[in-house]
Scaffold this motif. Structure first.
Motif, PDB file in Angstrom:
ATOM      1  N   ILE A   1       0.854  -1.183   0.000  1.00  0.00           N
ATOM      2  CA  ILE A   1       0.000   0.000   0.000  1.00  0.00           C
ATOM      3  C   ILE A   1       0.893   1.236   0.000  1.00  0.00           C
ATOM      4  N   SER A   2       0.653   2.156  -0.921  1.00  0.00           N
ATOM      5  CA  SER A   2       1.424   3.392  -1.000  1.00  0.00           C
ATOM      6  C   SER A   2       0.548   4.567  -0.593  1.00  0.00           C
ATOM      7  N   PHE A   3       1.146   5.513   0.132  1.00  0.00           N
ATOM      8  CA  PHE A   3       0.400   6.707   0.523  1.00  0.00           C
ATOM      9  C   PHE A   3       1.360   7.895   0.586  1.00  0.00           C
ATOM     10  N   ASP A   4       0.822   9.067   0.879  1.00  0.00           N
ATOM     11  CA  ASP A   4       1.592  10.313   0.838  1.00  0.00           C
ATOM     12  C   ASP A   4       2.211  10.494  -0.548  1.00  0.00           C
ATOM     13  N   ARG A   5       1.364  10.384  -1.572  1.00  0.00           N
ATOM     14  CA  ARG A   5       1.769  10.562  -2.968  1.00  0.00           C
ATOM     15  C   ARG A   5       2.898   9.609  -3.367  1.00  0.00           C
ATOM     16  N   GLY A   6       2.814   8.401  -2.857  1.00  0.00           N
ATOM     17  CA  GLY A   6       3.779   7.391  -3.240  1.00  0.00           C
ATOM     18  C   GLY A   6       5.122   7.490  -2.558  1.00  0.00           C
ATOM     19  N   GLN A   7       5.249   8.348  -1.533  1.00  0.00           N
ATOM     20  CA  GLN A   7       6.525   8.503  -0.839  1.00  0.00           C
ATOM     21  C   GLN A   7       6.679   7.520   0.318  1.00  0.00           C
TER      22      GLN A   7
ATOM     23  N   TYR B   1       7.738  -1.421   6.370  1.00  0.00           N
ATOM     24  CA  TYR B   1       7.441  -0.015   6.078  1.00  0.00           C
ATOM     25  C   TYR B   1       8.706   0.662   5.572  1.00  0.00           C
ATOM     26  N   SER B   2       8.551   1.526   4.575  1.00  0.00           N
ATOM     27  CA  SER B   2       9.696   2.300   4.097  1.00  0.00           C
ATOM     28  C   SER B   2       9.241   3.640   3.539  1.00  0.00           C
TER      29      SER B   2
END
Length: 306
Positions: free
Chosen positions: A108-114, A162-163
């Motif tokens: 799952i990606s969030f914060d515009r993929g950051q 998480y990264s």
């Protein structure tokens, strides 16, 4: 004859129990993450292939050797789903473990993929083999040393990872089922569940040098946790150099070279700090990683973290 037979069996049981309580140890865990956490699959943004060989406690006959091969990468266009394969061969004297596992990870990606949060599952089979009939162990007059043990059993594991641009952290249980290693009812040796906690960060010191601290904690029921603390530096995005302190066990010196965007080579030497240093010259570990060149130009270069 009976005394020698008794001592050998006791020694064998001690080895089996110690192996059941401790999974393979690797020094370059920060560059070979899939073997300890299935959620690591796909983190390189492209298909990645890693081979590792480790010789532990060199100079001691029958000391542990570990060989791993892993492959992983995205299987969907948006890189939300990834798959992988893990093979591990771990040997200790006449005893060997062979593990073959398939891996699936959803990210799952969030914060515009950051920022990314991955959840992984792995499943497969482990083979436990004790080869008492080897020529260097056999006693022609002792039938107890002319038999082998062999057992294959399923297992599965899970993890999260998480990264973001500066930090990463992971928690995993690679082998959940505490399988009995030998089907003999009088043999109580079992696999023991291990928990892995990893984490680290990266900080820019100047244009050419980046500092990367990291750690790994291995824990299992009934034993004190093993802790690895690593301090390493990235020079011009090409050379990694670092030192790992393994609590009350060893100091490992690590060198990694990024030859091209696709190919990386790593070597580590473990200087033993325990009493084993009296009989061993240390541990050696080699890692080779090849990645299929990524096609998405906006993805941050993955070499800084993994």
């Amino acid at each position: 004859m009976m005394v020698r037979k008794f001592l050998f069996i006791i020694f064998l049981l001690i080895i089996v129990q110690s192996m059941a309580q401790q999974q393979y140890v690797i020094s370059q865990y920060m560059f070979n993450g899939l073997v300890v956490n299935p959620a690591y699959a796909g983190i390189h943004e492209s298909w990645s292939f890693t081979m590792m060989t480790r010789s532990q406690w060199s100079g001691i006959p029958g000391a542990p050797t570990t060989h791993t091969f892993s492959a992983h990468g995205p299987i969907t266009r948006n890189k939300e789903s990834s798959a992988g394969l893990i093979f591990v061969k771990d040997e200790f004297g006449a005893i060997s473990f062979n593990n073959v596992f398939g891996v699936y990870t959803y990210r799952i990606s969030f914060d515009r993929g950051q920022q990314h949060l991955s959840m992984g599952l792995q499943g497969g089979f482990s083979n436990f083999h004790v080869e008492l009939s080897r020529e260097d162990l056999i006693d022609p007059d002792d039938p107890a040393l002319n038999s082998d043990y062999n057992s294959t059993f399923p297992n599965f594991g899970t993890g999260i990872y998480y990264s973001d641009k500066k930090f990463y952290a992971g928690l995993s249980v690679p082998f959940i089922v505490n399988n009995r290693l030998n089907q003999n009812e009088q043999d109580l040796s079992r696999q023991v569940r291990h928990y892995y906690l990893t984490g680290g960060g990266i900080f820019m010191l100047n244009h050419d040098i980046k500092y990367k601290p990291s750690f790994m904690v291995r824990y299992l029921d009934g034993a004190a946790p093993d802790i690895d603390i690593t301090n390493s530096f990235l020079l011009k995005d090409i050379i990694w150099t670092g030192i790992t302190y393994r609590w009350s066990n060893s100091i490992d010196f690590i060198l990694e070279i990024q030859f091209t965007d696709n190919l990386r080579f790593g070597y580590s030497y473990g200087l033993i700090t325990s009493e084993l240093s009296q009989v061993s010259t240390g541990s050696h570990e080699l890692v080779i990683n090849y990645r299929i060149k990524k096609q998405h130009p906006k993805v941050n270069h993955p070499r800084r973290f993994r």
